[in-house]
Motif scaffolding. Structure first.
Motif, PDB file in Angstrom:
ATOM      1  N   ILE A 158       0.832  -1.206   0.000  1.00 40.18           N
ATOM      2  CA  ILE A 158       0.000   0.000   0.000  1.00 40.18           C
ATOM      3  C   ILE A 158       0.869   1.260   0.000  1.00 40.18           C
ATOM      4  O   ILE A 158       0.558   2.237  -0.682  1.00 40.18           O
ATOM      5  N   ARG A 159       1.979   1.215   0.731  1.00 36.65           N
ATOM      6  CA  ARG A 159       2.886   2.368   0.784  1.00 36.65           C
ATOM      7  C   ARG A 159       3.805   2.436  -0.447  1.00 36.65           C
ATOM      8  O   ARG A 159       4.631   3.338  -0.544  1.00 36.65           O
ATOM      9  N   ARG A 160       3.654   1.472  -1.338  1.00 39.79           N
ATOM     10  CA  ARG A 160       4.423   1.390  -2.595  1.00 39.79           C
ATOM     11  C   ARG A 160       5.921   1.220  -2.339  1.00 39.79           C
ATOM     12  O   ARG A 160       6.756   1.731  -3.067  1.00 39.79           O
ATOM     13  N   GLU A 161       6.222   0.440  -1.326  1.00 41.72           N
ATOM     14  CA  GLU A 161       7.597   0.114  -0.976  1.00 41.72           C
ATOM     15  C   GLU A 161       7.956  -1.235  -1.614  1.00 41.72           C
ATOM     16  O   GLU A 161       7.887  -2.285  -0.972  1.00 41.72           O
ATOM     17  N   GLY A 162       8.329  -1.174  -2.879  1.00 39.22           N
ATOM     18  CA  GLY A 162       8.552  -2.390  -3.649  1.00 39.22           C
ATOM     19  C   GLY A 162       9.615  -3.310  -3.091  1.00 39.22           C
ATOM     20  O   GLY A 162       9.386  -4.518  -2.934  1.00 39.22           O
ATOM     21  N   SER A 163      10.777  -2.768  -2.783  1.00 42.07           N
ATOM     22  CA  SER A 163      11.869  -3.602  -2.256  1.00 42.07           C
ATOM     23  C   SER A 163      11.491  -4.208  -0.914  1.00 42.07           C
ATOM     24  O   SER A 163      11.792  -5.370  -0.641  1.00 42.07           O
ATOM     25  N   ARG A 164      10.836  -3.419  -0.079  1.00 44.09           N
ATOM     26  CA  ARG A 164      10.418  -3.931   1.231  1.00 44.09           C
ATOM     27  C   ARG A 164       9.365  -5.022   1.088  1.00 44.09           C
ATOM     28  O   ARG A 164       9.446  -6.058   1.748  1.00 44.09           O
ATOM     29  N   ALA A 165       8.384  -4.809   0.227  1.00 43.54           N
ATOM     30  CA  ALA A 165       7.349  -5.821   0.010  1.00 43.54           C
ATOM     31  C   ALA A 165       7.977  -7.123  -0.479  1.00 43.54           C
ATOM     32  O   ALA A 165       7.620  -8.213  -0.024  1.00 43.54           O
ATOM     33  N   GLU A 166       8.932  -6.993  -1.392  1.00 40.79           N
ATOM     34  CA  GLU A 166       9.617  -8.176  -1.914  1.00 40.79           C
ATOM     35  C   GLU A 166      10.372  -8.896  -0.796  1.00 40.79           C
ATOM     36  O   GLU A 166      10.257 -10.122  -0.641  1.00 40.79           O
ATOM     37  N   ALA A 167      11.127  -8.155  -0.020  1.00 39.76           N
ATOM     38  CA  ALA A 167      11.915  -8.763   1.062  1.00 39.76           C
ATOM     39  C   ALA A 167      11.011  -9.411   2.110  1.00 39.76           C
ATOM     40  O   ALA A 167      11.309 -10.507   2.601  1.00 39.76           O
ATOM     41  N   LEU A 168       9.916  -8.751   2.451  1.00 39.59           N
ATOM     42  CA  LEU A 168       8.997  -9.314   3.441  1.00 39.59           C
ATOM     43  C   LEU A 168       8.374 -10.613   2.954  1.00 39.59           C
ATOM     44  O   LEU A 168       8.242 -11.573   3.722  1.00 39.59           O
ATOM     45  N   MET A 169       7.991 -10.663   1.665  1.00 43.72           N
ATOM     46  CA  MET A 169       7.405 -11.893   1.148  1.00 43.72           C
ATOM     47  C   MET A 169       8.451 -13.009   1.099  1.00 43.72           C
ATOM     48  O   MET A 169       8.157 -14.162   1.441  1.00 43.72           O
ATOM     49  N   ARG A 170       9.652 -12.677   0.685  1.00 42.94           N
ATOM     50  CA  ARG A 170      10.708 -13.695   0.661  1.00 42.94           C
ATOM     51  C   ARG A 170      10.941 -14.252   2.068  1.00 42.94           C
ATOM     52  O   ARG A 170      11.083 -15.458   2.261  1.00 42.94           O
ATOM     53  N   GLU A 171      10.973 -13.366   3.051  1.00 47.17           N
ATOM     54  CA  GLU A 171      11.175 -13.792   4.440  1.00 47.17           C
ATOM     55  C   GLU A 171       9.984 -14.615   4.924  1.00 47.17           C
ATOM     56  O   GLU A 171      10.159 -15.605   5.645  1.00 47.17           O
ATOM     57  N   HIS A 172       8.796 -14.224   4.539  1.00 50.96           N
ATOM     58  CA  HIS A 172       7.577 -14.952   4.904  1.00 50.96           C
ATOM     59  C   HIS A 172       7.649 -16.400   4.413  1.00 50.96           C
ATOM     60  O   HIS A 172       7.413 -17.337   5.180  1.00 50.96           O
ATOM     61  N   VAL A 173       7.987 -16.580   3.163  1.00 51.84           N
ATOM     62  CA  VAL A 173       8.098 -17.930   2.608  1.00 51.84           C
ATOM     63  C   VAL A 173       9.258 -18.673   3.277  1.00 51.84           C
ATOM     64  O   VAL A 173       9.159 -19.863   3.582  1.00 51.84           O
ATOM     65  N   HIS A 174      10.344 -17.954   3.546  1.00 54.10           N
ATOM     66  CA  HIS A 174      11.497 -18.577   4.204  1.00 54.10           C
ATOM     67  C   HIS A 174      11.134 -19.078   5.604  1.00 54.10           C
ATOM     68  O   HIS A 174      11.557 -20.170   6.003  1.00 54.10           O
TER      69      HIS A 174
END
Length: 170
Positions: free
Chosen positions: A134-150
């Motif tokens: 929502i905040r349009r933080e692309g790199s953060r969204a990507e990192a959070l999803m990667r960590e979530h799956v990890h």
């Protein structure tokens, strides 16, 4: 030639899934989402809140969470509008249960791996991921999803290792 699937293959599949789902989240955040898409994501989060507001964690809540979790991941994929990610992620998400039928999300074994506490952690991670989008933080969204799956990969790895250690001890 038929090759046996090993535990490492399943864990590698999680790594690929994390990279691809992370990419989808980055795309969604960078492109931005529409008001209806934001409402849809917020409704999914609100439904998760309702599930975890209940002190119960019966088959009903477990099934509701599984459906909601799958919905969230595929809604993000759909919003990314990257037609190549969908078939790849659908295939990679099926891989663990091909390796071991107990890893089908509907099995009792799977429920012992991904407990209510694990699911609540996942829900909180979903909230962070959606917030970054929502905040349009692309790199953060990507990192959070990667960590979530990890995180989910590691929970599975530890359980499979414990089972393997128990089998060796017997």
């Amino acid at each position: 030639m038929v090759r046996d699937v090993e535990q490492a293959d399943v864990l590698d599949a999680f790594d690929v899934r994390g990279a691809l789902e992370g990419m989808a989240c980055r795309i969604v955040a960078e492109r931005g989402i529409t008001a209806p898409q934001q409402e849809q994501l917020e409704e999914i989060i609100a439904t998760g809140e309702e599930i975890f507001a209940s002190p119960e964690w019966s088959e009903t809540e477990q099934a509701a969470w599984r459906a909601l979790n799958t919905q969230l991941h595929f809604v993000l994929l759909e919003i990314s509008r990257n037609r190549h990610l969908d078939p790849l992620l659908r295939q990679i998400r099926r891989f663990p249960r091909i390796f071991d039928a107990r890893l089908d999300p509907e099995t009792e074994f799977f429920q012992t791996i991904y407990t209510r506490d694990q699911r609540l952690r996942s829900h909180r991670e979903h909230i962070e991921i959606i917030g970054a989008i929502i905040r349009r933080e692309g790199s953060r969204a990507e990192a959070l999803m990667r960590e979530h799956v990890h995180h989910n990969r590691e929970v599975l790895r530890m359980r499979l290792q414990a089972n393997e250690d128990n089998d060796k001890a017997m």
